[in-house]
Design a protein around this motif. Structure first.
Motif, PDB file in Angstrom:
ATOM      1  N   GLY A 168       0.791  -1.155  -0.208  1.00 47.25           N
ATOM      2  CA  GLY A 168      -0.030  -0.006   0.045  1.00 47.25           C
ATOM      3  C   GLY A 168       0.849   1.126   0.005  1.00 47.25           C
ATOM      4  N   TYR A 169       2.194   1.226   0.277  1.00 46.43           N
ATOM      5  CA  TYR A 169       2.959   2.262   0.153  1.00 46.43           C
ATOM      6  C   TYR A 169       4.052   2.331  -0.804  1.00 46.43           C
ATOM      7  CZ  TYR A 169       0.356   3.314   4.260  1.00 46.43           C
ATOM      8  OH  TYR A 169      -0.754   3.381   5.234  1.00 46.43           O
ATOM      9  N   ASP A 170       5.419   1.735  -0.344  1.00 48.26           N
ATOM     10  CA  ASP A 170       6.478   1.374  -1.482  1.00 48.26           C
ATOM     11  C   ASP A 170       6.643   0.003  -1.774  1.00 48.26           C
ATOM     12  OD1 ASP A 170       7.648   0.481   0.708  1.00 48.26           O
ATOM     13  OD2 ASP A 170       8.784   2.243   1.281  1.00 48.26           O
ATOM     14  N   ASN A 171       5.799  -0.981  -1.013  1.00 47.01           N
ATOM     15  CA  ASN A 171       6.050  -2.181  -1.142  1.00 47.01           C
ATOM     16  C   ASN A 171       7.266  -2.896  -0.832  1.00 47.01           C
ATOM     17  OD1 ASN A 171       3.228  -2.297  -2.196  1.00 47.01           O
ATOM     18  ND2 ASN A 171       3.827  -1.887  -4.148  1.00 47.01           N
ATOM     19  N   TYR A 172       8.001  -2.206  -0.203  1.00 50.20           N
ATOM     20  CA  TYR A 172       9.317  -2.801   0.180  1.00 50.20           C
ATOM     21  C   TYR A 172       9.435  -3.358   1.281  1.00 50.20           C
ATOM     22  CZ  TYR A 172      11.153   0.613  -3.342  1.00 50.20           C
ATOM     23  OH  TYR A 172      11.698   1.455  -4.521  1.00 50.20           O
ATOM     24  N   LEU A 173      10.463  -3.972   1.780  1.00 48.63           N
ATOM     25  CA  LEU A 173      10.782  -5.009   2.860  1.00 48.63           C
ATOM     26  C   LEU A 173      11.339  -4.314   4.128  1.00 48.63           C
ATOM     27  CD1 LEU A 173      10.626  -7.825   3.858  1.00 48.63           C
ATOM     28  CD2 LEU A 173      13.018  -8.000   3.207  1.00 48.63           C
ATOM     29  N   TYR A 174      10.760  -4.288   5.062  1.00 45.45           N
ATOM     30  CA  TYR A 174      11.333  -3.608   6.418  1.00 45.45           C
ATOM     31  C   TYR A 174      11.373  -4.444   7.601  1.00 45.45           C
ATOM     32  CZ  TYR A 174       9.969   1.170   4.213  1.00 45.45           C
ATOM     33  OH  TYR A 174       9.969   2.001   3.091  1.00 45.45           O
ATOM     34  N   TYR A 175      11.862  -3.944   8.685  1.00 43.47           N
ATOM     35  CA  TYR A 175      11.995  -4.815   9.892  1.00 43.47           C
ATOM     36  C   TYR A 175      11.412  -3.852  11.012  1.00 43.47           C
ATOM     37  CZ  TYR A 175      14.445  -6.798  13.888  1.00 43.47           C
ATOM     38  OH  TYR A 175      14.736  -7.562  15.279  1.00 43.47           O
TER      39      TYR A 175
ATOM     40  N   ARG B 119      -4.805  -6.919  -1.515  1.00 45.75           N
ATOM     41  CA  ARG B 119      -3.736  -6.116  -1.085  1.00 45.75           C
ATOM     42  C   ARG B 119      -3.435  -4.242  -1.808  1.00 45.75           C
ATOM     43  NH1 ARG B 119      -3.637 -10.022   1.298  1.00 45.75           N
ATOM     44  NH2 ARG B 119      -1.951 -11.032   2.510  1.00 45.75           N
ATOM     45  N   THR B 120      -4.669  -4.444  -2.677  1.00 44.25           N
ATOM     46  CA  THR B 120      -4.785  -2.915  -3.172  1.00 44.25           C
ATOM     47  C   THR B 120      -5.230  -1.946  -2.154  1.00 44.25           C
ATOM     48  OG1 THR B 120      -6.892  -3.261  -4.328  1.00 44.25           O
ATOM     49  CG2 THR B 120      -4.722  -3.619  -5.673  1.00 44.25           C
ATOM     50  N   GLY B 121      -5.968  -2.714  -1.359  1.00 43.21           N
ATOM     51  CA  GLY B 121      -6.738  -1.648  -0.246  1.00 43.21           C
ATOM     52  C   GLY B 121      -6.032  -1.870   1.294  1.00 43.21           C
ATOM     53  N   ILE B 122      -4.913  -2.298   1.189  1.00 41.91           N
ATOM     54  CA  ILE B 122      -4.157  -2.751   2.495  1.00 41.91           C
ATOM     55  C   ILE B 122      -4.396  -1.695   3.488  1.00 41.91           C
ATOM     56  CG2 ILE B 122      -1.804  -2.072   1.966  1.00 41.91           C
ATOM     57  CD1 ILE B 122      -3.097  -5.590   3.308  1.00 41.91           C
TER      58      ILE B 122
ATOM     59  N   LEU C 157       0.518   2.115   9.337  1.00 36.63           N
ATOM     60  CA  LEU C 157      -0.578   3.198   9.130  1.00 36.63           C
ATOM     61  C   LEU C 157      -0.416   4.263  10.003  1.00 36.63           C
ATOM     62  CD1 LEU C 157      -2.856   3.945   7.397  1.00 36.63           C
ATOM     63  CD2 LEU C 157      -4.303   3.128   8.970  1.00 36.63           C
ATOM     64  N   GLU C 158      -0.187   4.172  11.191  1.00 33.83           N
ATOM     65  CA  GLU C 158      -0.019   5.219  12.144  1.00 33.83           C
ATOM     66  C   GLU C 158       1.180   5.989  11.893  1.00 33.83           C
ATOM     67  OE1 GLU C 158      -1.084   7.899  15.536  1.00 33.83           O
ATOM     68  OE2 GLU C 158      -2.200   6.634  14.193  1.00 33.83           O
ATOM     69  N   TYR C 159       2.281   5.060  11.412  1.00 36.16           N
ATOM     70  CA  TYR C 159       3.508   5.834  11.107  1.00 36.16           C
ATOM     71  C   TYR C 159       3.617   6.453  10.058  1.00 36.16           C
ATOM     72  CZ  TYR C 159       8.742   5.764  10.147  1.00 36.16           C
ATOM     73  OH  TYR C 159       9.817   6.126   9.872  1.00 36.16           O
TER      74      TYR C 159
END
Length: 398
Positions: A96-103, A366-369, A389-391
């Motif tokens: 829903g944002y950049d679709n990248y991998l985060y930790y 996932r388009t409306g995640i 989402l809050e972040y």
């Protein structure tokens, strides 16, 4: 295309119905959140009618050791999340944002990889995944749809490496190597499929023609793996290759949704319109009926010290299950960080032993995640402690 595909189709249709019902019954969900469900057969557990054929040996359980678990455990790829069982925290795809991998860990998150990946699974300091350079194979109407080559990410150094040029849709990792599986899309003129195993030791690939022998389709219990066979399901000893039947099918029956958690195997038996849930204690072989919803979803054990297991059965609540009393309770999530978005639907949950990690959506794919959500379970209470989402709302001054 075989029993496993019928099972997947049944499971997919069941989940779609659950999501639609959850999205249309917000008021009922809130009202039912405090109910405790007790299966009708709780006081006198019903012995499984799915009897063993004459001349076959009764399943009386198998031994399990910590060493077996460490050596043979398998971790299946997920579209969204994998927990870091070594260091705590979780890796997730920021859909829903950049679709990248985060930790994420202890309220802080960092970018791990600026590529769109899927089927992420963690083991021994590495995140294994599949990567599509075009980013065009994902379709939220098809699960799993995303396909790509098999890669790895060193979570300490950030090194990204392409391990295998073969295409894959599903992935699973164990100490010895990687299992993969690939199937052409539903619109292809010819249906093709391919499965294999990549050895970390030899760095070679061996093809696996039988899907049931592929680790992608297996649940494991110590040195044993579940294998579908004609007439039911076996536990295969991964050390000597022997097989022991432990679930039998009668005529016109199918076994589905097999899942192992906390020393028990949960599954359903399908017979026409009939859906019956069962649980087997893998230590002693005792089998009885359980509440049907519990046998339809993957259960998560927070850690060995808790008496509860956690799962989802549709909607924005978490189902807390007591495997000893065979009771379950739908619990509303409290203290929501993203309280203005409390209509979300919890889609998957994982655990690192301290928190539950979930992807929450609005039921449209996932388009409306909605985002990545961190939950703190305390017995039969669940509270939200962080959400992506809050972040992002704060960061972008929404």
């Amino acid at each position: 295309m075989g029993k496993i595909f019928k099972i997947v189709l049944i499971a997919y249709c069941f989940l779609v119905v659950q999501v639609l019902l959850a999205g249309c019954s917000k008021d009922n969900s809130a009202r039912d959140g405090q109910k405790t469900y007790v299966p009708q057969n709780k006081e006198t557990p019903e012995i499984k009618e799915t009897g063993k054929p004459e001349g076959t040996e009764e399943f009386k359980g198998v031994e399990w050791t910590k060493e077996d678990e460490e050596k043979y455990a398998i971790y299946h790829g997920s579209l969204d999340i994998c927990a870091d069982r070594d260091n705590g925290g979780a890796y997730y795809v920021n859909w829903g944002y950049d679709n990248y991998l985060y930790y994420w860990k202890d309220g802080k998150r960092k970018l791990v990889l600026d590529k769109w990946v899927s089927q992420i699974c963690y083991m021994d300091g590495m995140v294994y995944c599949i990567y599509d350079k075009t980013g065009s194979t994902y379709d939220y109407n098809i699960t799993p749809s995303y396909e790509g080559i098999i890669c790895s990410v060193n979570v300490k150094t950030g090194e990204f490496k392409e391990l295998l040029p073969v295409k894959a849709k599903e992935l699973a990792v164990c100490k010895e190597g990687l299992y993969y599986y690939w199937l052409t899309g539903p619109d292809a003129e010819e249906q093709k499929r391919e499965g294999g195993f990549y050895s970390f030791g030899s760095q070679e690939v061996s093809k696996i023609d039988d899907f049931h022998e592929n680790g992608v389709s297996q649940e494991r219990y110590g040195k044993y793996a579940t294998i579908y066979r004609e007439g039911g399901c076996c536990l295969k000893n991964l050390e000597n290759g022997s097989e022991q039947p432990f679930i039998y099918e009668n005529e016109n029956e199918e076994v589905a949704f097999i899942h192992i958690c906390a020393g028990r195997c949960y599954y359903r038996v399908l017979d026409g319109d009939s859906r019956k849930g069962y649980v087997i204690n893998l230590k002693n072989g005792e089998t009885h009926r359980i509440g049907s919803p519990i046998s339809s979803y993957y259960l998560v054990q927070l850690n060995e010290d808790t008496d509860f297991l956690y799962t989802i059965t549709g909607g924005g609540s978490i189902t807390v299950y007591n495997p000893v009393k065979d009771t379950y309770k739908d619990v509303d999530i409290k203290n929501a960080y993203s309280s203005t978005h409390h209509n979300y639907i919890i889609e998957e949950i994982f655990s690192d032993g301290r928190y539950l990690y979930a992807i929450a959506g609005n039921g449209i794919g996932r388009t409306g995640i909605v985002g990545f959500v961190v939950l703190k379970p305390d017995g039969e209470e669940i509270s939200e402690v962080w959400s992506s989402l809050e972040y992002d709302n704060k960061k972008n001054k929404r």
